[in-house]
Scaffold this motif. Structure first.
Motif, PDB file in Angstrom:
ATOM      1  N   HIS A 138      37.869  -8.819   1.039  1.00 27.04           N
ATOM      2  CA  HIS A 138      37.564  -9.771   2.102  1.00 27.04           C
ATOM      3  C   HIS A 138      38.327  -9.472   3.390  1.00 27.04           C
ATOM      4  CE1 HIS A 138      35.295 -11.962  -0.790  1.00 27.04           C
ATOM      5  NE2 HIS A 138      36.330 -12.379  -1.478  1.00 27.04           N
ATOM      6  N   ASP A 139      39.062  -8.375   3.424  1.00 22.72           N
ATOM      7  CA  ASP A 139      39.818  -8.044   4.624  1.00 22.72           C
ATOM      8  C   ASP A 139      38.877  -7.738   5.788  1.00 22.72           C
ATOM      9  OD1 ASP A 139      42.033  -7.727   6.157  1.00 22.72           O
ATOM     10  OD2 ASP A 139      42.676  -5.825   5.275  1.00 22.72           O
ATOM     11  N   PHE A 140      39.368  -7.951   7.005  1.00 21.95           N
ATOM     12  CA  PHE A 140      38.640  -7.766   8.262  1.00 21.95           C
ATOM     13  C   PHE A 140      37.569  -8.842   8.481  1.00 21.95           C
ATOM     14  CE2 PHE A 140      40.251  -3.478   7.382  1.00 21.95           C
ATOM     15  CZ  PHE A 140      40.826  -3.140   8.588  1.00 21.95           C
ATOM     16  N   LEU A 141      37.461  -9.831   7.591  1.00 19.27           N
ATOM     17  CA  LEU A 141      36.504 -10.915   7.768  1.00 19.27           C
ATOM     18  C   LEU A 141      37.184 -12.142   8.357  1.00 19.27           C
ATOM     19  CD1 LEU A 141      34.454 -10.762   4.435  1.00 19.27           C
ATOM     20  CD2 LEU A 141      33.650 -10.122   6.726  1.00 19.27           C
ATOM     21  N   ARG A 142      36.392 -12.961   9.065  1.00 20.13           N
ATOM     22  CA  ARG A 142      36.947 -14.192   9.637  1.00 20.13           C
ATOM     23  C   ARG A 142      37.291 -15.200   8.548  1.00 20.13           C
ATOM     24  NH1 ARG A 142      37.704 -16.103  14.469  1.00 20.13           N
ATOM     25  NH2 ARG A 142      36.653 -14.322  15.419  1.00 20.13           N
ATOM     26  N   GLU A 143      36.487 -15.240   7.487  1.00 21.41           N
ATOM     27  CA  GLU A 143      36.736 -16.145   6.368  1.00 21.41           C
ATOM     28  C   GLU A 143      36.714 -15.354   5.068  1.00 21.41           C
ATOM     29  OE1 GLU A 143      37.605 -19.190   6.686  1.00 21.41           O
ATOM     30  OE2 GLU A 143      37.207 -19.392   8.839  1.00 21.41           O
ATOM     31  N   PRO A 144      37.610 -15.655   4.122  1.00 24.51           N
ATOM     32  CA  PRO A 144      37.659 -14.919   2.848  1.00 24.51           C
ATOM     33  C   PRO A 144      36.564 -15.367   1.890  1.00 24.51           C
ATOM     34  CG  PRO A 144      39.322 -16.626   2.862  1.00 24.51           C
ATOM     35  CD  PRO A 144      38.681 -16.660   4.217  1.00 24.51           C
ATOM     36  N   SER A 145      35.326 -14.965   2.184  1.00 21.70           N
ATOM     37  CA  SER A 145      34.194 -15.403   1.372  1.00 21.70           C
ATOM     38  C   SER A 145      33.139 -14.320   1.346  1.00 21.70           C
ATOM     39  CB  SER A 145      33.603 -16.698   1.935  1.00 21.70           C
ATOM     40  OG  SER A 145      32.353 -16.982   1.344  1.00 21.70           O
ATOM     41  N   ILE A 146      32.459 -14.168   0.214  1.00 16.40           N
ATOM     42  CA  ILE A 146      31.391 -13.197   0.090  1.00 16.40           C
ATOM     43  C   ILE A 146      30.221 -13.569   0.989  1.00 16.40           C
ATOM     44  CG2 ILE A 146      30.311 -14.380  -1.854  1.00 16.40           C
ATOM     45  CD1 ILE A 146      30.502 -10.573  -1.290  1.00 16.40           C
ATOM     46  N   CYS A 148      30.561 -14.794   4.000  1.00 19.51           N
ATOM     47  CA  CYS A 148      30.942 -14.661   5.408  1.00 19.51           C
ATOM     48  C   CYS A 148      30.222 -13.480   6.049  1.00 19.51           C
ATOM     49  CB  CYS A 148      32.456 -14.479   5.538  1.00 19.51           C
ATOM     50  SG  CYS A 148      33.015 -14.344   7.246  1.00 19.51           S
ATOM     51  N   GLN A 149      29.576 -13.723   7.176  1.00 16.39           N
ATOM     52  CA  GLN A 149      28.851 -12.681   7.901  1.00 16.39           C
ATOM     53  C   GLN A 149      29.417 -12.478   9.304  1.00 16.39           C
ATOM     54  OE1 GLN A 149      26.455 -10.599   6.851  1.00 16.39           O
ATOM     55  NE2 GLN A 149      26.688 -11.432   4.799  1.00 16.39           N
ATOM     56  N   GLU A 150      30.728 -12.689   9.436  1.00 14.17           N
ATOM     57  CA  GLU A 150      31.364 -12.530  10.739  1.00 14.17           C
ATOM     58  C   GLU A 150      32.702 -11.810  10.569  1.00 14.17           C
ATOM     59  OE1 GLU A 150      32.638 -15.229  14.630  1.00 14.17           O
ATOM     60  OE2 GLU A 150      31.775 -16.173  12.851  1.00 14.17           O
ATOM     61  N   ALA A 151      32.841 -10.685  11.250  1.00 11.49           N
ATOM     62  CA  ALA A 151      34.104  -9.951  11.219  1.00 11.49           C
ATOM     63  C   ALA A 151      35.128 -10.639  12.109  1.00 11.49           C
ATOM     64  CB  ALA A 151      33.887  -8.519  11.685  1.00 11.49           C
ATOM     65  N   LEU A 152      36.407 -10.458  11.787  1.00  8.71           N
ATOM     66  CA  LEU A 152      37.481 -11.016  12.593  1.00  8.71           C
ATOM     67  C   LEU A 152      37.723 -10.070  13.768  1.00  8.71           C
ATOM     68  CD1 LEU A 152      39.714 -13.144  13.015  1.00  8.71           C
ATOM     69  CD2 LEU A 152      41.207 -11.692  11.633  1.00  8.71           C
ATOM     70  N   VAL A 153      37.082 -10.360  14.907  1.00  6.65           N
ATOM     71  CA  VAL A 153      37.134  -9.477  16.074  1.00  6.65           C
ATOM     72  C   VAL A 153      38.130 -10.024  17.078  1.00  6.65           C
ATOM     73  CG1 VAL A 153      35.818  -8.444  17.957  1.00  6.65           C
ATOM     74  CG2 VAL A 153      34.755  -8.779  15.710  1.00  6.65           C
ATOM     75  N   ILE A 154      39.091  -9.181  17.467  1.00  5.60           N
ATOM     76  CA  ILE A 154      40.147  -9.573  18.396  1.00  5.60           C
ATOM     77  C   ILE A 154      40.264  -8.513  19.477  1.00  5.60           C
ATOM     78  CG2 ILE A 154      42.618 -10.031  18.658  1.00  5.60           C
ATOM     79  CD1 ILE A 154      42.642 -11.010  15.780  1.00  5.60           C
ATOM     80  N   GLY A 155      40.255  -8.934  20.734  1.00  4.80           N
ATOM     81  CA  GLY A 155      40.433  -8.019  21.850  1.00  4.80           C
ATOM     82  C   GLY A 155      41.906  -7.790  22.136  1.00  4.80           C
ATOM     83  N   SER A 156      42.217  -6.630  22.693  1.00  5.53           N
ATOM     84  CA  SER A 156      43.605  -6.317  23.013  1.00  5.53           C
ATOM     85  C   SER A 156      43.639  -5.323  24.163  1.00  5.53           C
ATOM     86  CB  SER A 156      44.316  -5.747  21.787  1.00  5.53           C
ATOM     87  OG  SER A 156      45.662  -5.466  22.073  1.00  5.53           O
ATOM     88  N   PRO A 157      43.406  -5.763  25.393  1.00  2.00           N
ATOM     89  CA  PRO A 157      43.310  -4.841  26.519  1.00  2.00           C
ATOM     90  C   PRO A 157      44.622  -4.218  26.972  1.00  2.00           C
ATOM     91  CG  PRO A 157      43.164  -7.099  27.285  1.00  2.00           C
ATOM     92  CD  PRO A 157      43.184  -7.155  25.789  1.00  2.00           C
ATOM     93  N   LEU A 158      45.745  -4.839  26.665  1.00  4.04           N
ATOM     94  CA  LEU A 158      47.026  -4.342  27.165  1.00  4.04           C
ATOM     95  C   LEU A 158      47.865  -3.750  26.040  1.00  4.04           C
ATOM     96  CD1 LEU A 158      47.970  -7.234  29.617  1.00  4.04           C
ATOM     97  CD2 LEU A 158      46.847  -5.067  30.150  1.00  4.04           C
ATOM     98  N   GLY A 159      48.652  -2.750  26.364  1.00  6.77           N
ATOM     99  CA  GLY A 159      49.587  -2.166  25.408  1.00  6.77           C
ATOM    100  C   GLY A 159      48.940  -1.309  24.347  1.00  6.77           C
ATOM    101  N   LYS A 160      47.700  -0.864  24.573  1.00  7.58           N
ATOM    102  CA  LYS A 160      47.005  -0.038  23.595  1.00  7.58           C
ATOM    103  C   LYS A 160      46.803   1.364  24.127  1.00  7.58           C
ATOM    104  CE  LYS A 160      46.415  -2.980  20.279  1.00  7.58           C
ATOM    105  NZ  LYS A 160      47.026  -2.756  18.959  1.00  7.58           N
ATOM    106  N   SER A 161      46.844   2.337  23.236  1.00 11.20           N
ATOM    107  CA  SER A 161      46.536   3.713  23.606  1.00 11.20           C
ATOM    108  C   SER A 161      45.026   3.906  23.600  1.00 11.20           C
ATOM    109  CB  SER A 161      47.192   4.688  22.633  1.00 11.20           C
ATOM    110  OG  SER A 161      48.594   4.578  22.671  1.00 11.20           O
ATOM    111  N   LEU A 162      44.588   4.886  24.370  1.00 10.29           N
ATOM    112  CA  LEU A 162      43.160   5.140  24.536  1.00 10.29           C
ATOM    113  C   LEU A 162      42.855   6.572  24.113  1.00 10.29           C
ATOM    114  CD1 LEU A 162      40.525   3.835  25.733  1.00 10.29           C
ATOM    115  CD2 LEU A 162      41.097   5.016  27.859  1.00 10.29           C
ATOM    116  N   ARG A 163      41.861   6.742  23.287  1.00  8.77           N
ATOM    117  CA  ARG A 163      41.399   8.064  22.880  1.00  8.77           C
ATOM    118  C   ARG A 163      40.301   8.482  23.859  1.00  8.77           C
ATOM    119  NH1 ARG A 163      40.527   9.152  16.497  1.00  8.77           N
ATOM    120  NH2 ARG A 163      42.611   8.229  16.575  1.00  8.77           N
ATOM    121  N   LEU A 164      40.547   9.541  24.638  1.00 14.51           N
ATOM    122  CA  LEU A 164      39.653   9.952  25.714  1.00 14.51           C
ATOM    123  C   LEU A 164      39.077  11.332  25.416  1.00 14.51           C
ATOM    124  CD1 LEU A 164      38.580   9.376  28.652  1.00 14.51           C
ATOM    125  CD2 LEU A 164      40.616  10.596  29.464  1.00 14.51           C
TER     126      LEU A 164
END
Length: 429
Positions: A138-146, A148-164
């Protein structure tokens, strides 16, 4: 007499303060007309690529022209057992992922290349190891349920490296896929357009959607390239199993992909000259399963000895030299005799590490949705242990792989120790 001239006007995203430059007196005689020289390189401004950007062919410092986005690729020449002039993607650290264009060129400008965030959200599905513990199903899901049809999506624009990508035409958040798995990547409008044309040709069940201007890239050649947010649009719900996910990209049936897992063994047999031996076993109706397993173990042992020979692997187009085009897929397969442990796990001896590895699967696929030079963006998923298999799963993700050592699909998956005696090949219609 002092004359005044103005420095050339900078592009819209980069406008330093204009300076007055005093010139010395001229002789009484009228000077001949001269074409004004361009300002020194140290004071030149990045060349703006207007939207939609026309991406020019960019030259590397060694004069190698990046490859075109075509399904058929030509690998670099081999000299002394090593590939020459293989392109590398760059990893831009956080200090080179800026929130605004620098005020002036020179001392205050970061090392090249660098990126300026225009609207990138760096959206990725995020792992929650504390919440789920050892229940990875159930990892990476918003709710620990079979259900569940929504991934736990989180933005992080700052402090991240970029693969170019090497030529600056594609980018993605730099991640090892363990804690975060990207839900979007960034590309030029021409890359997006060409990718969609290739996906349509193979009958893919996915297309790429161009979003808003996300990143401005200043390359090592001081070209300014506009990248746009890219997300997928599915015509059928994306499945969980990797072979089914590759079928979405390539427009084929997952069962057909399963049959292609034997392609890796076939390629290795050809490389080692075992084709006749393998075919005699494979086509014989009297061959036992044990004999077949023993043959596969013999092949795996011989293969590992030869797998570091760049001449052989390059000629066979396997491992680091597997180069799928858009609508094709990487395929990683375990070789060797398999001993079943339980319904989901088997063990296979790895001849390189001399370890008996317990494996949950024998193969993995990564469908390619975009190509720029030797850099590729894949759309992937994998069996996560919650029984969804070919049923819909919201945890698909993007990743970028390069063409040089340590950056390839083969190198990444081999380093996870999730395979034994692994071989990577290309599959497609």
């Amino acid at each position: 007499v002092s004359q005044q001239r103005m420095l050339p006007t900078a592009p819209p995203v980069y406008r330093p303060e204009q300076k007055r430059v005093a010139q010395p007196k001229m002789a009484a005689a009228a000077p001949p007309h001269l074409t004004p020289k361009a300002p020194p390189a140290s004071h030149s401004h990045p060349k703006q690529v207007n939207a939609p950007p026309r991406v020019p062919v960019q030259m590397k410092s060694n004069g190698v022209v990046p490859r075109a986005n075509t399904p058929k690729t030509v690998r670099p020449q081999i000299a002394n057992g090593r590939p020459e002039s293989i392109q590398r993607y760059s990893v831009l650290p956080p200090q080179r992922v800026l929130t605004a264009m620098p005020a002036m060129v020179g001392k205050r400008e970061p090392d090249l290349p660098y990126a300026v965030i225009a609207g990138a959200g760096f959206l990725a599905q995020q792992s929650q190891p504390i919440r789920y513990g050892y229940d990875k199903g159930h990892d990476f899901l918003r709710e620990p349920s079979i259900e569940c049809q929504e991934a736990l999506v989180i933005g992080s624009p700052l402090g991240k490296s970029l693969r170019l990508s090497d030529n600056g035409n594609m980018a993605i958040e730099d991640t090892d896929l363990l804690g975060r798995q990207p839900k979007e990547f960034y590309a030029t409008s021409s890359i997006i357009r060409e990718s969609n044309q290739a996906l349509e040709r193979v009958g893919a069940h996915v297309s790429l959607v161009q979003g808003a201007h996300a990143l401005t890239i200043v390359t090592a050649q001081r070209q300014v390239i506009a990248l746009y947010t890219v997300t997928p649009r599915f015509t059928k719900l994306p499945p969980q199993n990797c072979n089914a996910m590759a079928g979405i990209v390539g427009g084929w049936d997952p069962a057909w992909t399963n049959l292609k897992t034997g392609q890796g063994l076939k390629k290795v047999n050809e490389m080692l000259g075992y084709t006749d031996i393998y075919n005699s076993y494979n086509q014989s109706k009297t061959v036992t399963e044990l004999q077949m397993e023993e043959l596969q173990d013999k092949i795996a042992s011989a293969y590992v000895v030869k797998s570091n020979d760049s001449q052989l692997t390059s000629k066979a187009q396997i491992n680091q030299y597997a180069s799928p085009g858009v609508g094709e897929a990487f395929m990683m397969v375990t070789l060797g005799k398999s001993t079943k442990i339980d319904a989901k796990t088997s063990k296979v001896f790895d001849y390189e590490s001399r370890q008996e590895r317990h494996l949950k699967w024998r193969y993995h696929f990564g469908g390619v949705v975009a190509v720029s030079g030797d850099d590729r963006i894949t759309l992937e998923n994998y069996a996560r242990g919650d029984g969804r298999e070919n049923d819909p799963d919201p945890r698909w993700y993007f990743q970028m792989y390069g063409g040089s050592s340590g950056q390839t699909f083969y190198d990444y998956n081999k380093a996870t120790a999730g395979f034994s005696n692994p071989v990577a090949t290309v599959v497609g219609k």
